[in-house]
Design a protein around this motif. Sequence first.
Motif, PDB file in Angstrom:
ATOM      1  N   MET A   1      -6.164  59.704  17.526  1.00  0.00           N
ATOM      2  CA  MET A   1      -4.924  59.738  18.286  1.00  0.00           C
ATOM      3  C   MET A   1      -4.078  60.955  17.949  1.00  0.00           C
ATOM      4  SD  MET A   1      -5.126  57.119  20.160  1.00  0.00           S
ATOM      5  CE  MET A   1      -3.465  57.149  20.797  1.00  0.00           C
ATOM      6  N   ARG A 210     -10.807  62.478  28.425  1.00  0.00           N
ATOM      7  CA  ARG A 210     -11.048  63.257  27.214  1.00  0.00           C
ATOM      8  C   ARG A 210     -11.745  64.589  27.509  1.00  0.00           C
ATOM      9  NH1 ARG A 210     -10.607  62.419  21.935  1.00  0.00           N
ATOM     10  NH2 ARG A 210      -9.745  60.350  22.345  1.00  0.00           N
ATOM     11  N   THR A 249      -2.364  52.771  27.470  1.00  0.00           N
ATOM     12  CA  THR A 249      -3.079  52.584  26.205  1.00  0.00           C
ATOM     13  C   THR A 249      -4.433  53.282  26.250  1.00  0.00           C
ATOM     14  OG1 THR A 249      -2.003  50.433  25.871  1.00  0.00           O
ATOM     15  CG2 THR A 249      -3.983  50.888  24.576  1.00  0.00           C
ATOM     16  N   ILE A 250      -5.153  53.092  27.354  1.00  0.00           N
ATOM     17  CA  ILE A 250      -6.450  53.745  27.518  1.00  0.00           C
ATOM     18  C   ILE A 250      -6.280  55.267  27.525  1.00  0.00           C
ATOM     19  CG2 ILE A 250      -8.387  54.087  29.114  1.00  0.00           C
ATOM     20  CD1 ILE A 250      -7.865  51.162  30.066  1.00  0.00           C
ATOM     21  N   MET A 252      -3.954  57.067  26.082  1.00  0.00           N
ATOM     22  CA  MET A 252      -3.702  57.525  24.719  1.00  0.00           C
ATOM     23  C   MET A 252      -4.991  57.603  23.921  1.00  0.00           C
ATOM     24  SD  MET A 252      -0.213  55.435  23.792  1.00  0.00           S
ATOM     25  CE  MET A 252      -0.666  55.438  22.072  1.00  0.00           C
ATOM     26  N   GLN A 253      -5.820  56.598  24.060  1.00  0.00           N
ATOM     27  CA  GLN A 253      -7.078  56.579  23.325  1.00  0.00           C
ATOM     28  C   GLN A 253      -8.039  57.662  23.815  1.00  0.00           C
ATOM     29  OE1 GLN A 253      -8.014  52.441  24.062  1.00  0.00           O
ATOM     30  NE2 GLN A 253      -7.315  51.828  22.026  1.00  0.00           N
ATOM     31  N   ASN A 254      -7.804  58.136  25.040  1.00  0.00           N
ATOM     32  CA  ASN A 254      -8.657  59.174  25.619  1.00  0.00           C
ATOM     33  C   ASN A 254      -8.029  60.566  25.555  1.00  0.00           C
ATOM     34  OD1 ASN A 254     -10.607  57.309  26.183  1.00  0.00           O
ATOM     35  ND2 ASN A 254     -10.290  57.270  28.388  1.00  0.00           N
ATOM     36  N   VAL A 274      -0.503  50.647  18.815  1.00  0.00           N
ATOM     37  CA  VAL A 274      -1.705  51.481  18.808  1.00  0.00           C
ATOM     38  C   VAL A 274      -1.727  52.373  17.569  1.00  0.00           C
ATOM     39  CG1 VAL A 274      -2.931  53.326  20.017  1.00  0.00           C
ATOM     40  CG2 VAL A 274      -1.954  51.435  21.317  1.00  0.00           C
ATOM     41  N   ASN A 275      -0.575  52.960  17.231  1.00  0.00           N
ATOM     42  CA  ASN A 275      -0.524  53.823  16.052  1.00  0.00           C
ATOM     43  C   ASN A 275      -0.819  53.051  14.768  1.00  0.00           C
ATOM     44  OD1 ASN A 275       0.034  56.100  17.523  1.00  0.00           O
ATOM     45  ND2 ASN A 275       2.221  56.120  17.078  1.00  0.00           N
ATOM     46  N   THR A 277      -2.670  50.433  14.456  1.00  0.00           N
ATOM     47  CA  THR A 277      -4.111  50.200  14.434  1.00  0.00           C
ATOM     48  C   THR A 277      -4.869  51.458  14.013  1.00  0.00           C
ATOM     49  OG1 THR A 277      -3.883  48.573  16.202  1.00  0.00           O
ATOM     50  CG2 THR A 277      -6.084  49.419  15.774  1.00  0.00           C
ATOM     51  N   GLN A 278      -4.430  52.606  14.551  1.00  0.00           N
ATOM     52  CA  GLN A 278      -5.102  53.858  14.258  1.00  0.00           C
ATOM     53  C   GLN A 278      -4.965  54.252  12.792  1.00  0.00           C
ATOM     54  OE1 GLN A 278      -7.006  55.371  16.449  1.00  0.00           O
ATOM     55  NE2 GLN A 278      -7.590  57.056  15.090  1.00  0.00           N
ATOM     56  N   TYR A 281      -7.743  53.822  10.268  1.00  0.00           N
ATOM     57  CA  TYR A 281      -8.937  54.674  10.287  1.00  0.00           C
ATOM     58  C   TYR A 281      -8.635  56.096   9.828  1.00  0.00           C
ATOM     59  CZ  TYR A 281     -10.719  50.800  13.057  1.00  0.00           C
ATOM     60  OH  TYR A 281     -11.086  49.553  13.504  1.00  0.00           O
TER      61      TYR A 281
END
Length: 282
Positions: A1, A210, A249-250, A252-254, A274-275, A277-278, A281
């Motif tokens: 992200m 992406r 959301t999609i 952002m993930q892309n 989302v942040n 969760t990210q 990782y």
Amino acid sequence: MKGKHTIKIHDHLIELNRPHIMAVLNVTPDSFYAGSRVQGEKKTAHRIAQIISEGADWIDVGGYSSRPGAENISPQLEKERLAPALDILATNYPEFPVSVDTFRAEIANWAIEKYNAAIINDISGGQLDPEILEVAGRHRLPYIGMHMRGTPQDMQQYTQYDDIVRDITLYFAEMVEKASQAGIDDLIIDPGFGFAKKIDDNYLLLSRLRELLVLDKPILVGMSRKSMIYKMLNISPEDSLCGTIALHTIAMQNGASIIRVHDVKPAAQMIAVVNKTQEQYD
């Protein structure tokens, strides 16, 4: 992200290492989403205060409706619609970054010189008024160039693509060169969801978003309450918030760095989740 892009706004270097929220402030009487329209000084002032308090990073003020088939208004009327909101922002929130949503060089230059607008957001990517690129370059402002074919009045006649992602990538590659020639340091690209695209085109583009990262430019997306949601689900724009959150959301993930929204608080909550969760990782 996390991204590596930076842009300069009001002499401040902004790192786009988290998704930024651009909030829509519609001062048009005919926007496709009635809930986003604001008319009158008190309602406009209240809406601006709400947007800022809920966590928006930037406000995008538009006086020219870009919905399919919208009326082609005069520059004078566009100024008359924009002026009250821009005046409130310049007077009460002089440091808050304001984007002017226009494809006209005259309007962009006026908003910058009179109201200290910080960003130019051009739905036509310089196609309808090429001089707007020169305005952005001269003032050293970030320029958001969107993909669109034709005009808001006829764009849905131009929805044929050989490969939509390839075609849009080539479009932006040309824009990168034009922006550089105009002296624009900070170019943000907007793939233009809903503009000269069929519903399936929009979803294909989102799934392959992406691929636009090859251009090495920040990506802004605007899908808030659009027809790609409500027509597909057979609902109204008013009932499209859940779909909006899902699509952003999609995005952002892309790879999207900026989301342009009508509903700031839900967008801010979505980004926080989302942040979080990210972070697990990173």
